[in-house]
Design an enzyme around this catalytic site. Structure first.
Site, PDB file in Angstrom:
ATOM      1  N   SER B  14       0.775  -1.084   0.060  1.00 45.02           N
ATOM      2  CA  SER B  14       0.017  -0.012   0.050  1.00 45.02           C
ATOM      3  C   SER B  14       0.820   1.423   0.067  1.00 45.02           C
ATOM      4  CB  SER B  14      -0.948  -0.004   1.269  1.00 45.02           C
ATOM      5  OG  SER B  14       0.036   0.002   2.591  1.00 45.02           O
ATOM      6  N   ASP B  35       4.869  -7.615   2.627  1.00 46.48           N
ATOM      7  CA  ASP B  35       3.681  -6.632   3.765  1.00 46.48           C
ATOM      8  C   ASP B  35       3.168  -7.774   4.567  1.00 46.48           C
ATOM      9  OD1 ASP B  35       2.325  -3.956   3.440  1.00 46.48           O
ATOM     10  OD2 ASP B  35       1.497  -5.201   4.857  1.00 46.48           O
ATOM     11  N   ILE B  62       8.675  -8.160   9.260  1.00 45.17           N
ATOM     12  CA  ILE B  62      10.118  -7.631   9.083  1.00 45.17           C
ATOM     13  C   ILE B  62      10.868  -7.541  10.423  1.00 45.17           C
ATOM     14  CG2 ILE B  62      10.082  -6.727   6.737  1.00 45.17           C
ATOM     15  CD1 ILE B  62       9.913  -3.917   8.489  1.00 45.17           C
ATOM     16  N   ASN B  88      11.293   0.178   3.304  1.00 43.35           N
ATOM     17  CA  ASN B  88      10.005   1.318   3.155  1.00 43.35           C
ATOM     18  C   ASN B  88       9.181   1.185   4.275  1.00 43.35           C
ATOM     19  OD1 ASN B  88       8.204   3.088   1.582  1.00 43.35           O
ATOM     20  ND2 ASN B  88       6.933   1.155   1.988  1.00 43.35           N
ATOM     21  N   TYR B 152       9.045   8.036  16.581  1.00 42.70           N
ATOM     22  CA  TYR B 152       9.231   8.097  15.022  1.00 42.70           C
ATOM     23  C   TYR B 152      10.571   8.768  14.667  1.00 42.70           C
ATOM     24  CZ  TYR B 152       7.808   8.594  10.381  1.00 42.70           C
ATOM     25  OH  TYR B 152       7.549   8.430   8.933  1.00 42.70           O
ATOM     26  N   LYS B 156      13.795   6.941  12.789  1.00 44.24           N
ATOM     27  CA  LYS B 156      14.182   7.569  11.420  1.00 44.24           C
ATOM     28  C   LYS B 156      15.791   8.094  11.783  1.00 44.24           C
ATOM     29  CE  LYS B 156      10.549   6.576   9.112  1.00 44.24           C
ATOM     30  NZ  LYS B 156      10.538   5.498   8.180  1.00 44.24           N
TER      31      LYS B 156
END
Lengths: 248, 247
Positions: B14, B35, B62, B88, B152, B156
């Site tokens: 998606s 996914d 993952i 991703n 987050y 990152k």
């Protein structure tokens, strides 16, 4: 690469290997190139001829690369001939290097090339804005992060960094992007083996760059594909920038 | 060129990952859709194949080493190796730190950062052996920090460190490792935001516009090619200039 068909490109500064590789890359994608430098006619013609082999007709114009009037004249000649201007590649880092060649101190900082870059961009902006999708790509040097005995040169290169970011913010709404490609250590036939081995120690990919490596990154920023990328500095240096702070 | 290259894109059933898969498939790559949502994986692969593209779907978590190793094993036997890895998959649990739980932290770090580590670990040896590999991590402009984004932003930022370390480690083997830091992108998540939040975020945007998923896909395609072999350890912001100014 798509979306380049018949776009009008001006590459300003020394017609060196990077300028020629960039010209070849963009000409091969369908653009029309003009080289502009303060070199002799034969040198400019030879560089243009080597680009012509890869695509559309490639022209050149001589300029003193100095002052606002000269910059306006360069842009004026482009619009007179083509009626538009889509992509400007500023390759004045090499000019700065030559200007600083004999410098021994800050008093000879090669700001001339930086101020010409600003004059040129100022002159080109209304034309680029008119298209709503102009591209400015500045070629910088990794020396802007600091290098011994290059204080003047570093500060001139650092000015290009500030120029890119500020200008990007100023013109973001107009669809015109401005980005810097920082070139790392590019293969130079004049480099002796001992020097090459020393340089390679600091390059993670363990090879020197080719002019084409820099040209490929310029091609990305110049393309429609990079329309949402502006004000950025991309190091094409085999990873050497990772050893420096302020490179991210 | 990425023609005939095998690309594994995590979280690609998606959003941004899915659109990147279609862009890479259109450029001639063989794409692997990963996914945890099986239905979406099957649907995406069917759509890719319907357009004449070569695609494979693998349902895998993952965050789980065994699951990642199984996935890489499946892809390797089906497609004879992985050339390009796009890390991703991502998710966010946002809020002021007083409201954030340990679980919020763990899941955000696990999906964004641990997943990227496990996938990189599982594919790197075949890339080294081949003398070619591209690892592209989808971080975020938010790695620079964001109020209410502690987990987050940390995850990152961790991806940036991972990117640079792998670049230093694998550069000599022809494997590059780079980050893309997207800014505001038009995704389904954007459409779910309140009108006033959208207005506020757009007011901070130098371009005055959102990016599209294809802008990210374009950057991934550029970094995936052989043409970018002298670019490694870099963070490419695809954010309409948002990384340049104060929040």
């Amino acid at each position: 690469m798509s979306g380049f068909d018949q776009k009008i490109v001006l590459i300003v500064g020394e017609p060196d290997e990077v300028a020629i590789a960039t010209g070849r890359k963009l000409a091969g994608a369908g653009t029309v190139i003009t080289l502009c430098g303060d070199n002799g006619h034969s040198q400019l013609e030879a560089a243009s001829a080597s680009i012509r082999l890869y695509g559309n007709d490639t022209g050149w114009m001589h300029s003193e690369l100095s002052g606002a009037e000269d910059a306006r004249n360069v842009v004026g000649q482009m619009t007179e001939k083509y009626g538009r201007l889509d992509i400007v590649v500023v390759n004045l880092a090499a000019e700065a290097r030559m200007q600083s060649r004999n410098s021994v101190g800050l008093d000879q900082t090669p700001y001339g090339s930086v101020s010409y870059a600003m004059h040129l961009i100022e002159a080109a902006l209304p034309v680029l804005r008119a298209n709503g999708q102009g591209r400015i790509v500045v070629i910088g040097s990794i020396d802007y992060l600091g290098a011994p005995e290059h204080a003047g040169l570093s500060s001139a290169y650092a000015s290009l960094f500030g120029l890119t970011r500020s200008l990007a913010l100023q013109i973001a709404c107009d669809g015109v992007t401005v980005n810097t490609v920082v070139k790392g250590d590019i293969e130079d036939p004049a480099m002796v083996e001992e020097e090459k081995a020393k340089v390679l120690q600091s390059i993670p990919v363990k090879r020197l760059g080719q002019a084409e490596d820099v040209a490929n990154a310029i091609g990305y920023f110049a393309a429609d594909a990079a329309r949402y990328v502006t004000g950025q500095t991309l190091f094409v240096c085999g990873g050497r920038s990772m050893h420096y702070s302020m490179s991210i | 060129m990425i023609e005939n290259r095998v690309v594994l894109i995590t979280g690609s059933a998606s959003g941004m990952g899915r659109d990147t898969a279609f862009a890479m498939a259109a450029a001639g790559a063989k794409v692997v859709i990963n996914d945890i949502n099986e239905e979406k994986v099957v649907q995406t692969v069917e759509e890719l194949k319907a357009q004449g593209y070569e695609a494979l779907g693998v349902v895998a978590n993952i965050c789980d080493r065994a699951s990642v190793e199984d996935m890489v094993g499946t892809v390797t036997s089906e497609f004879s190796g992985i050339d390009i890895l796009v890390n991703n998959a991502g998710m966010e649990r946002a809020g002021p730190i007083r409201n954030l739980s340990e679980e919020d932290w763990d899941i955000t770090i696990n999906v964004n950062l641990k997943g990227a580590f496990l996938c990189t670990k599982a594919v790197h040896s075949q890339m080294v052996k081949k003398g070619f590999g591209r690892i592209i991590n989808i971080a975020s402009r938010a790695w620079l920090g964001g109020s209410g984004q502690a987990p987050y932003s940390s995850a990152k930022a961790g991806m940036v460190g991972l990117t640079r370390s792998i670049a230093l480690e694998l550069g000599k083997y022809g494997v590059t490792s780079n980050c893309i830091a997207p800014g505001l992108i038009h995704t389904p998540m954007w459409d779910e935001l309140e009108e006033k939040t959208r207005k506020y975020l757009l007011s901070k945007q130098p371009t005055g516009k959102l990016g599209e998923t294809r802008d990210i896909a374009n950057a991934v395609c550029f970094l995936a090619t052989e043409e970018s072999s002298f670019i490694t350890g870099q963070v490419l912001y695809v954010c309409g200039g948002r990384s340049l100014c104060a929040s």
